[in-house]
Design an enzyme around this catalytic site. Structure first.
Site, PDB file in Angstrom:
ATOM      1  N   HIS A  40       0.925  -1.069   0.100  1.00  0.00           N
ATOM      2  CA  HIS A  40       0.064   0.001   0.079  1.00  0.00           C
ATOM      3  C   HIS A  40       0.998   1.210  -0.018  1.00  0.00           C
ATOM      4  O   HIS A  40       1.696   1.469   0.901  1.00  0.00           O
ATOM      5  CB  HIS A  40      -0.918  -0.012   1.091  1.00  0.00           C
ATOM      6  CG  HIS A  40      -1.816   1.164   1.328  1.00  0.00           C
ATOM      7  ND1 HIS A  40      -1.928   1.977   2.325  1.00  0.00           N
ATOM      8  CD2 HIS A  40      -2.596   1.713   0.429  1.00  0.00           C
ATOM      9  CE1 HIS A  40      -2.761   2.843   2.179  1.00  0.00           C
ATOM     10  NE2 HIS A  40      -3.454   2.760   0.749  1.00  0.00           N
ATOM     11  N   ARG A 139      -2.390  23.163  -1.032  1.00  0.00           N
ATOM     12  CA  ARG A 139      -2.179  21.709  -0.941  1.00  0.00           C
ATOM     13  C   ARG A 139      -2.586  20.906   0.338  1.00  0.00           C
ATOM     14  O   ARG A 139      -2.074  21.198   1.264  1.00  0.00           O
ATOM     15  CB  ARG A 139      -0.871  21.455  -1.375  1.00  0.00           C
ATOM     16  CG  ARG A 139      -0.363  19.793  -1.995  1.00  0.00           C
ATOM     17  CD  ARG A 139      -1.190  18.764  -1.125  1.00  0.00           C
ATOM     18  NE  ARG A 139      -0.717  17.484  -1.421  1.00  0.00           N
ATOM     19  CZ  ARG A 139      -1.407  16.520  -1.611  1.00  0.00           C
ATOM     20  NH1 ARG A 139      -2.842  16.519  -1.128  1.00  0.00           N
ATOM     21  NH2 ARG A 139      -1.072  15.143  -1.870  1.00  0.00           N
ATOM     22  N   CYS A 186       5.291  23.169  -3.446  1.00  0.00           N
ATOM     23  CA  CYS A 186       4.976  21.680  -3.294  1.00  0.00           C
ATOM     24  C   CYS A 186       6.216  20.642  -3.928  1.00  0.00           C
ATOM     25  O   CYS A 186       6.694  21.105  -4.925  1.00  0.00           O
ATOM     26  CB  CYS A 186       3.679  21.330  -3.974  1.00  0.00           C
ATOM     27  SG  CYS A 186       3.399  19.603  -3.398  1.00  0.00           S
ATOM     28  N   TYR A 321       7.215  12.217   0.346  1.00  0.00           N
ATOM     29  CA  TYR A 321       8.145  13.065  -0.077  1.00  0.00           C
ATOM     30  C   TYR A 321       9.812  12.751   0.166  1.00  0.00           C
ATOM     31  O   TYR A 321      10.509  13.132   1.060  1.00  0.00           O
ATOM     32  CB  TYR A 321       7.898  14.159   0.935  1.00  0.00           C
ATOM     33  CG  TYR A 321       6.644  14.803   0.919  1.00  0.00           C
ATOM     34  CD1 TYR A 321       6.411  15.736  -0.272  1.00  0.00           C
ATOM     35  CD2 TYR A 321       5.292  14.619   1.515  1.00  0.00           C
ATOM     36  CE1 TYR A 321       4.991  16.139  -0.560  1.00  0.00           C
ATOM     37  CE2 TYR A 321       4.053  15.111   1.272  1.00  0.00           C
ATOM     38  CZ  TYR A 321       4.112  15.842  -0.047  1.00  0.00           C
ATOM     39  OH  TYR A 321       2.776  16.359  -0.113  1.00  0.00           O
TER      40      TYR A 321
HETATM   41  N1  MTE Z   1       0.060  21.318   7.073  1.00  0.00           N
HETATM   42  C1  MTE Z   1      -1.047  20.669   7.288  1.00  0.00           C
HETATM   43  N2  MTE Z   1      -1.534  20.580   8.570  1.00  0.00           N
HETATM   44  N3  MTE Z   1      -1.878  19.913   6.296  1.00  0.00           N
HETATM   45  C2  MTE Z   1      -1.556  19.382   5.008  1.00  0.00           C
HETATM   46  O1  MTE Z   1      -1.923  18.934   4.465  1.00  0.00           O
HETATM   47  N4  MTE Z   1       0.014  20.341   3.150  1.00  0.00           N
HETATM   48  C3  MTE Z   1       1.543  20.473   3.001  1.00  0.00           C
HETATM   49  C4  MTE Z   1       2.034  21.876   3.803  1.00  0.00           C
HETATM   50  N5  MTE Z   1       1.488  21.970   5.090  1.00  0.00           N
HETATM   51  C5  MTE Z   1      -0.260  20.288   4.525  1.00  0.00           C
HETATM   52  C6  MTE Z   1       0.331  21.110   5.590  1.00  0.00           C
HETATM   53  C7  MTE Z   1       1.963  20.484   1.540  1.00  0.00           C
HETATM   54  S1  MTE Z   1       2.497  18.994   0.926  1.00  0.00           S
HETATM   55  C8  MTE Z   1       2.319  21.768   0.950  1.00  0.00           C
HETATM   56  S2  MTE Z   1       2.882  21.610  -0.383  1.00  0.00           S
HETATM   57  C9  MTE Z   1       1.977  22.885   1.832  1.00  0.00           C
HETATM   58  O2  MTE Z   1       1.356  22.798   2.930  1.00  0.00           O
HETATM   59  C10 MTE Z   1       0.950  23.756   0.912  1.00  0.00           C
HETATM   60  O3  MTE Z   1       0.682  25.000   1.543  1.00  0.00           O
HETATM   61  P1  MTE Z   1      -0.473  26.057   0.789  1.00  0.00           P
HETATM   62  O4  MTE Z   1      -1.771  25.172   0.765  1.00  0.00           O
HETATM   63  O5  MTE Z   1      -0.594  27.028   1.980  1.00  0.00           O
HETATM   64  O6  MTE Z   1      -0.107  26.488  -0.363  1.00  0.00           O
HETATM   65 MO    MO Z   2       3.090  19.498  -0.990  1.00  0.00          MO
END
Ligand code: MTE
Ligand code: MO
Length: 469
Positions: A40, A139, A186, A321
């Site tokens: 998975h 995101r 991202c 990541y």
């Molecule tokens: N923080 C939380 N709590 N939850 C999330 O899903 N996504 C991350 C990050 N911080 C995320 C997070 C990812 S993968 C990215 S690329 C960025 O936040 C995106 O920030 P934005 O939505 O403000 O552009």
């Molecule tokens: Mo991201």
């Protein structure tokens, strides 16, 4: 599938471990996923939570599962149906965890709605050095939490032990206020181009999973100093968000303590974006900004900071990541062998015109605009653009953050260039590449940087346009 065996909910419920085999329910179907669990992509622990029961509530949060590919993968593991009676009783009042999402600007192009992932068009993206909040890509991995400022708290912990809990007022008055300008990108930005090499898994971003904003807040190093943290005893600083998965686990990641404690690294707990309180999508009321580092570490809706010897054990730190060799496949991947992505490599994109646009040639020339950025505070020092497959390179003019200090260049750089075009040409191919202050250059093609998660997609940006003379 009426010819298949029928099971009761109770029978399925007994198949909740590897020894008893792992069965799940989706719709009327019963599936034996025992052999799949270790493969998975989201990690075995997540899928095992559904063992013996319905996976529907999980899929309503991890909605990226609702694709034809995954549905047919699941169908291949079908062993039967649940009885008609049980099917009815199983249609419980499934609440929608996404019913409290904020409103979004309609210029954002949606790449996924649950969780919400969206980006602006690329010409709009390079219209301004500071990206307006409404046009800034979003995101999310989970539903946006609803947070009341009056009840907001941030927990500070060392290893497992909570040391302090601060409310919003304490946080914003106790420590000095500071503002930085930084891009957030991202790790999967430009993934749609890499996916042309080979299939990969992830949100299909164009070039817009990046934005540049001013972030106002307090310095993480001040908060850690106040806790009396010594850098020698610990290795990582973990962040948790208020957004929770179906098992109640928060979104979480971590960064090295050297980055967190260094005042020159400018890691801040931000409560304003472009001079206004953070919006719900971008982390209201407080998020971490880790400039120069992959977007995933910039945790939104911050609930907890943990100083520790170990990295965050979350899926987003351990099972996602990370980069791999182009030859690594989902069958032989070992996430524990690759380090988590932190600082990002140098990247650029052509934003205006866009691929396959028709462009008017004026005085034998066309105008081309884009952005470039590098991680780790490295400045973009040059953008080279060609429209003859690299026989001639044209140097772009740069629009930069003139206030940025040496080694702390967190902003993106916008660029524009005039390209001379042959009078007879009908189609023009344009390539762009950036060079950063360490003389790192983008790789020429995606073939040799392909990876199964579609991360670090920083090959030359190549587009084809049609010209109108
Ligand atoms: N923080 C939380 N709590 N939850 C999330 O899903 N996504 C991350 C990050 N911080 C995320 C997070 C990812 S993968 C990215 S690329 C960025 O936040 C995106 O920030 P934005 O939505 O403000 O552009
Ligand atoms: Mo991201």
């Amino acid at each position: 599938r009426k010819d298949m065996k029928t099971y009761t909910l109770e029978e399925v419920g007994r198949h909740d471990s590897k020894q008893n085999r792992i069965w799940v329910i989706f719709g009327r179907g019963v599936y034996d996923i025992t052999e799949f669990v270790d493969k998975h992509p989201g990690g075995p622990s997540k899928i095992v939570m559904a063992a013996g029961g319905s996976i529907e509530p999980f899929w309503s949060i991890f909605a990226n599962h609702n694709t034809p590919e995954i549905q047919s993968l699941l169908e291949s593991m079908r062993i039967g149906n649940i009885s008609e009676e049980d099917a009815k009783s199983n249609e419980n009042d499934l609440y929608d965890p996404y019913e409290n999402e904020p409103a979004r600007h309609k210029v954002l192009k949606i790449n996924g709605s649950k969780p919400f992932c969206a980006e602006p068009s690329s010409p709009l993206l390079v219209e301004s050095f500071i990206t307006p909040v409404d046009f800034f890509y979003v995101r999310n991995h989970l539903p946006v939490p609803k947070i009341d400022l009056k009840n907001y708290t941030l927990e500070l912990a060392i290893e497992g032990t909570t040391i302090k809990t601060l409310d919003f007022k304490a946080l914003t008055t106790k420590y000095e206020k500071t503002t930085i300008t930084a891009a957030v990108m991202c790790g999967g930005n430009r993934r749609s181009e890499m996916s042309k090499v080979k299939n990969l898994k992830g949100v299909s971003w164009n070039v817009g999973a990046v934005g540049n904003a001013t972030w106002t807040g307090i310095r993480l190093c001040d908060v850690l100093k106040d806790l009396g943290i010594s850098e020698d005893k610990f290795n990582h600083v973990q962040f948790e968000g208020y957004d929770l998965d179906p098992s109640g686990m928060p979104y979480a990641t971590s960064i090295p303590i050297s980055k967190a404690m260094d005042p020159r690294a400018d890691v801040i707990l931000a409560y304003e974006m472009n001079g206004k309180p953070l919006s719900r999508d971008h982390g209201f009321p407080i998020r971490v900004i880790v400039p120069g580092v992959v977007g995933a570490r910039n945790v939104k809706w911050l609930s907890k900071i943990v100083v520790s010897k170990e990295e965050s054990q979350s899926q987003w730190q351990q099972g996602d990541y990370k980069g791999f060799s182009p030859s690594t496949t989902w069958d032989n991947v070992d996430f524990s062998k690759s380090p988590a992505i932190q600082e990002m490599p140098v990247i650029s994109a052509i934003c205006d015109p866009q691929n396959s646009d028709v462009v008017k040639v004026k005085n034998g020339k066309i105008q081309v605009k884009g952005y470039a950025w590098s991680g780790g505070g490295r400045k973009v020092i040059r953008i080279d653009v060609t429209n003859d497959q690299g026989k001639t390179w044209h140097t772009a003019d740069l629009i930069e953050d003139l206030q940025a200090k040496q080694g702390r260049y967190w902003s993106w750089t916008l660029w524009n260039v005039e390209l001379p075009v042959d009078k007879r040409s009908k189609e023009v191919e344009i390539w762009a590449k950036a060079v950063d202050s360490s003389y790192n250059v983008q790789p020429e093609s995606f073939n040799n940087i392909y990876n199964i998660r579609g991360l670090l997609c920083n090959a030359y940006h190549k587009i084809k346009i049609k010209t109108q003379h």
